[in-house]
Design an enzyme around this catalytic site. Sequence first.
Site: not given
Length: 292
Positions: A66, A213-215
């Site tokens: 990142y 990518f939970p949202l």
Amino acid sequence: MSQINASASGTYAFDDQFKVNRLGYGTMQLTGEGTWGPYDDPNNAVSVIKKAVDLGINFFDTADSYGPWFADRYLAEGLKSASNRDEIFISDKVGQTRQGPGVWTPHGEPSYLRQQVEVSLMTLGIDHEDLLFLHRIDSHFSVAEQVGELKKLQDEGKIKHIGLSQVTVGQIKEAQKYAKIDAVENLYNVSDHRDDDVLDYAESQHMAFVPWFPLNTGKLTGANSPLAKIANKYKASPAQIALAWLLKRSGNVLPIPGTSSVAHLEDNVAAASIKLSDDDFKAITNLGVSNR
């Protein structure tokens, strides 16, 4: 908002000494465009980390790729002054190389994995990784070589727990031949839960399941969509319902929504207090894409 706290999400125990609040935070958005380069406001990035701690988050997910390493630097700075630093658990990842914005290339050469762990320890200012994920399995090297190197680092005291990212059940079983696997991090959300079998296997093996990518609510939103109607019922946003759905899915699920906004962070943590009814949970489950 002053009453919200990640502790409302419940807890998950990685071992006898470390128990975390299930709703965590992912650092991926604290970088430049394409997860490349520095974030345009480093001070804000650090402030978001500090606010997350204030809101009861004690599980942070990051990766050397990142930035590379920019998110780790902000995370280390944000946690430096935390009064409960010894109670904060970091999951890290190695095994992806970066050649520019949006470019991700798996590299699982054992010596490279070892190098990345050593540099990450220095960058984060820690003497061991609480949880270290193999970010991707590299087809150019055997699972035995890749996971075996992480096991060596674990035996040396540099890694507490080993995890795998974006894997199948078969790959997890193969990796279990060479090390104890304590966590899996796969794409999984209310819109796309095709990895139900992976989550279920992880639960059966007492592994944490960290959905990235939970949202993402995909095409489930809209003024008259079923998800929006359920959100209105709970006086919440569709994104908050998406997090509440993940938390209810299984006790081993640890969502890590990321944001560079304090306001969005507060909204995400507020989802920890939403308790979906069984009927609403089933209705939402049936909206998404699944292999069941």
